[in-house]
Design an enzyme around this catalytic site. Structure first.
Site, PDB file in Angstrom:
ATOM      1  N   ASN A  94       0.797  -1.218   0.000  1.00 39.58           N
ATOM      2  CA  ASN A  94       0.000   0.000   0.000  1.00 39.58           C
ATOM      3  C   ASN A  94       0.832   1.271   0.000  1.00 39.58           C
ATOM      4  OD1 ASN A  94      -2.440   1.776   0.877  1.00 39.58           O
ATOM      5  ND2 ASN A  94      -0.971   2.005   2.552  1.00 39.58           N
ATOM      6  N   TYR A 159       4.251   9.305 -10.578  1.00 34.38           N
ATOM      7  CA  TYR A 159       3.302   8.477  -9.826  1.00 34.38           C
ATOM      8  C   TYR A 159       2.499   7.594 -10.784  1.00 34.38           C
ATOM      9  CZ  TYR A 159      -0.472   7.527  -6.411  1.00 34.38           C
ATOM     10  OH  TYR A 159      -1.383   6.938  -5.567  1.00 34.38           O
TER      11      TYR A 159
END
Length: 268
Positions: A94, A159
């Site tokens: 995560n 990202y």
């Protein structure tokens, strides 16, 4: 290492990026179901605080430092996590980092760091954990990605690159692991209310919002809460054997708009 016998209601879990937000919520929800959890992050003191709270509530929890930009740290995390509660049966990747900047304007070192945290470090951890799962014939791996994979956003090139890579990696794993007893899944959240982005300057926030508005990417002001995403992860890893949730998309619902009832035949 002490002997740990497998039990369907006690599956050792490791969660990365567990010092706050979605990662912390995932650890809390899985611990509440009776699974021992190991919380990993660079801010290990915050993981230790949460682990202490979980233990006070009667759950099994521990914190282990994890820096996904350091291969040695990744290897130590995998080893220590298994030593605490037994061989890992659930791994939730995560951890994430995002810095808003145009691709051409991003310093290569900054670009590389974001790819390292969001993709390469995750692969290093998979390499350290998943072969053991395959050998034991059971396990669940969840990669938490982002809806930037489906809906590209400007000023998030590094990202986006990493999250596209993470989903590609997960898709390959789903084929490679078929028949091994190990499942790999993707949880893809939309805009979420977490600490990500809280370190951006006011100017960076304004620039991002302006750009996203210009491309029609902000439809409403709703945002997911960490627990919303955590419930998707929990649903994925608690599916009975023989069932494989390969992708769960979670998006915030637009705030309800009160509509005035207009009787038939009347117009306004």
């Amino acid at each position: 290492m002490p002997r740990f016998d497998p039990h369907p209601e006690r599956r050792p879990v490791a969660v990365t990026g567990a010092s706050s937000g979605i990662g912390a919520a995932i650890a809390q929800q899985l611990a509440a179901l009776g699974h021992p959890v190991v919380l990993g992050a660079r801010r290990v003191e915050r993981c230790e605080d949460l682990a202490a709270t979980l233990r006070a509530d009667g759950h099994e929890a521990a914190a282990v430092a994890l820096d996904l930009t350091d291969d040695g740290s990744v290897a130590r995390f995998a080893e220590e996590a298994a030593a605490v509660h037994g061989p890992l049966e659930v791994l939730v990747s995560n951890a994430g980092e995002v810095w808003p900047q145009a691709v051409h304007a991003t310093d290569p070192a900054t670009f590389t760091r974001q790819v390292q945290v969001n993709l390469l470090g995750a692969q290093a951890l998979l390499h350290a954990v998943v072969p053991g799962m395959v050998e034991r014939g059971r396990g669940d791996v969840v990669l938490v990605t982002s809806d930037v994979v489906r809906a590209p956003r400007p000023l998030m090139g590094a990202y986006m690159t990493a999250k596209h890579g993470a989903e590609g990696m997960a898709r390959a794993m789903q084929m490679e692991l078929e028949g091994t007893g190990v499942r790999a899944g993707i949880v893809r959240p939309g805009p979420s209310s977490t600490e990500q982005g809280t370190t951006w300057s006011e100017g960076e926030v304004v620039e991002v919002v302006d750009e996203w508005n210009r491309w029609g990417l902000i439809r409403h002001d709703g945002a997911l809460r960490p627990g919303d995403v955590a419930r998707a992860v929990t649903a994925m890893v608690t599916q009975p054997r023989g069932t494989h949730l390969t992708l769960i998309e979670v998006e915030p619902e637009a705030p309800a708009v009160r509509r005035t009832h207009v009787p038939r035949g009347e117009h306004r």
